[in-house]
Design an enzyme around this catalytic site. Structure first.
Site, PDB file in Angstrom:
ATOM      1  N   CYS A 148      16.887  12.563  31.949  1.00 36.91           N
ATOM      2  CA  CYS A 148      16.438  11.253  32.439  1.00 36.91           C
ATOM      3  C   CYS A 148      15.334  11.449  33.473  1.00 36.91           C
ATOM      4  O   CYS A 148      15.435  12.298  34.358  1.00 36.91           O
ATOM      5  CB  CYS A 148      17.625  10.517  33.057  1.00 36.91           C
ATOM      6  SG  CYS A 148      17.189   8.965  33.895  1.00 36.91           S
TER       7      CYS A 148
ATOM      8  N   CYS B 174      29.058   2.820  -2.784  1.00 39.80           N
ATOM      9  CA  CYS B 174      29.229   1.631  -1.948  1.00 39.80           C
ATOM     10  C   CYS B 174      27.968   0.771  -1.930  1.00 39.80           C
ATOM     11  O   CYS B 174      28.015  -0.383  -1.510  1.00 39.80           O
ATOM     12  CB  CYS B 174      29.641   2.033  -0.529  1.00 39.80           C
ATOM     13  SG  CYS B 174      28.554   3.234   0.260  1.00 39.80           S
TER      14      CYS B 174
END
Length: 369
Positions: free
Chosen positions: A68, A318
């Site tokens: 960060c 699917c």
């Protein structure tokens, strides 16, 4: 670590309160941003489901997270060694650079001193840190949907094999773990609509997913836990077989798959997957119709969950399930791929009926339709 970290709930509460007690001993990776922070970071707090905790900077980097810029987790409290400050600044300026010991010598630095200093402070050497930063950039590109070669170039790896080996290391396998646990083998399979990752043992296929599927890291973690295994890059007969069958599928030569599957799910979930395989190629069905086919017409939501739990894309189709109104619904590989697969199968069935095979559509054509 000289002590064991508390459980994640305690650490998440420490993150919310910015508790400094764990500063330097625990770090948080945020999947939605791809960065890792101190628990005292002033940034807006992420959702619980988007965080992973680490006991070292090395572990956070190895998991693909970037430091960060707000809380600068690579900086230690107090005055930092100028050598470390200089190299961290250089790494931030050129994260894609392929650093070597010659580069350190050119900066009038002793490679052994740099190695000891970084190892003592961060648990890994400067060159290892640079490699992990490059790998993180490559993972970002994969997550954005780019092909493996593009991600490889972004990560500045000279060869595909080197990048794949680095990704294999990213899976978390260490030599000690390899000797203690069973092994599953994984390999990259290129397709016209993006690279896929296949994982198998000697007996059958455990997972087949597009590499840019956001849920893939979690699926790999659950697979390793469920099978008490580690995953390494390699080959098994089921991987060879699924690669050949996928080649036939995308070339329009066959829509049939016979690779043995190692399905993991409840009895109900496996019934839904069996019903999915009964939906003919070139056709679609709704969740409601699928619920009727498994004998539980009121279980539409449970059927949808079972559909979403499928980790063997295309083979357990699917993608053939659509909304009751005929609209495309969620698909882990992306709706454009779902549309492509449905259209590809429809064309092959029409071709087989008329004895004239149409060309396989380009991925770009499918996504634009």
């Amino acid at each position: 670590m000289l002590f064991d970290l508390p459980d994640d709930d305690v650490l998440y509460q420490a993150l919310l309160t910015r508790d400094p007690a764990y500063d330097g001993f625990a770090y948080v990776g945020v999947s939605s941003t791809g960065v890792f922070c101190r628990l005292t970071c002033s940034a807006r707090k992420p959702k619980r489901e988007n965080v992973t905790f680490f006991d070292s900077i090395a572990a956070a980097l190895e998991a693909g997270f970037r430091p960060c810029k707000r809380c600068t987790p690579l900086a230690l409290p107090g005055e930092q060694d100028p050598l470390v400050q200089d190299l961290l600044a250089a790494l931030d300026a050129e994260p894609e650079r392929r650093w070597s010991e010659d580069d350190l010598v050119a900066r009038k630095l002793d490679p052994s001193t740099v190695r000891r200093t970084f190892k003592r402070q961060f648990g890994l050497t400067f060159l290892e840190m640079a490699r992990l930063r490059r790998l993180g950039r490559g993972l970002d590109r994969l997550a954005a949907g780019e092909r493996v070669i593009q991600a490889q170039m972004e990560a500045s790896f000279a060869s595909g094999s080197g990048f794949r080996a680095a990704i294999a290391r990213h899976l978390g396998t260490t030599p000690s773990q390899v000797h203690r646990r069973a092994l599953l083998r994984a390999d990259w399979l290129e397709t016209p609509i993006g690279a896929m990752l296949a994982v198998a043992d000697e007996h059958g296929l455990h997972l087949l997913e597009f590499v840019d599927r956001p849920a893939l890291p979690g699926e790999l973690t659950r697979l390793k836990a469920r099978t008490d295994s580690e995953i390494v890059m390699g080959r098994t007969p089921p991987l060879d077989r699924i690669e050949a069958e996928l080649a036939d599928y995308f070339a329009g030569r066959s829509l049939h798959f016979a690779t043995p599957l190692m399905e993991a799910g409840s009895v109900f979930t496996r019934r839904v997957w069996d019903a999915l395989r009964e939906v003919p190629a070139g056709e679609t069905c709704s969740y409601a119709a699928l619920a009727v086919s498994v004998g539980q017409p009121s279980a539409t939501r449970a059927v949808a969950r079972a559909n979403g739990a499928n980790q063997i894309a295309i083979v357990i189709p699917c993608h053939r399930v659509i909304g009751s109104d005929g609209s495309l619904t969620g698909y882990g590989g992306g709706l454009w791929r779902k549309r492509w697969l449905i259209e590809h199968e429809r064309r092959q069935v029409v071709a087989a009926t008329h004895g004239d095979a149409p060309p396989v559509p380009e991925a770009g054509q499918a996504s634009a339709s």
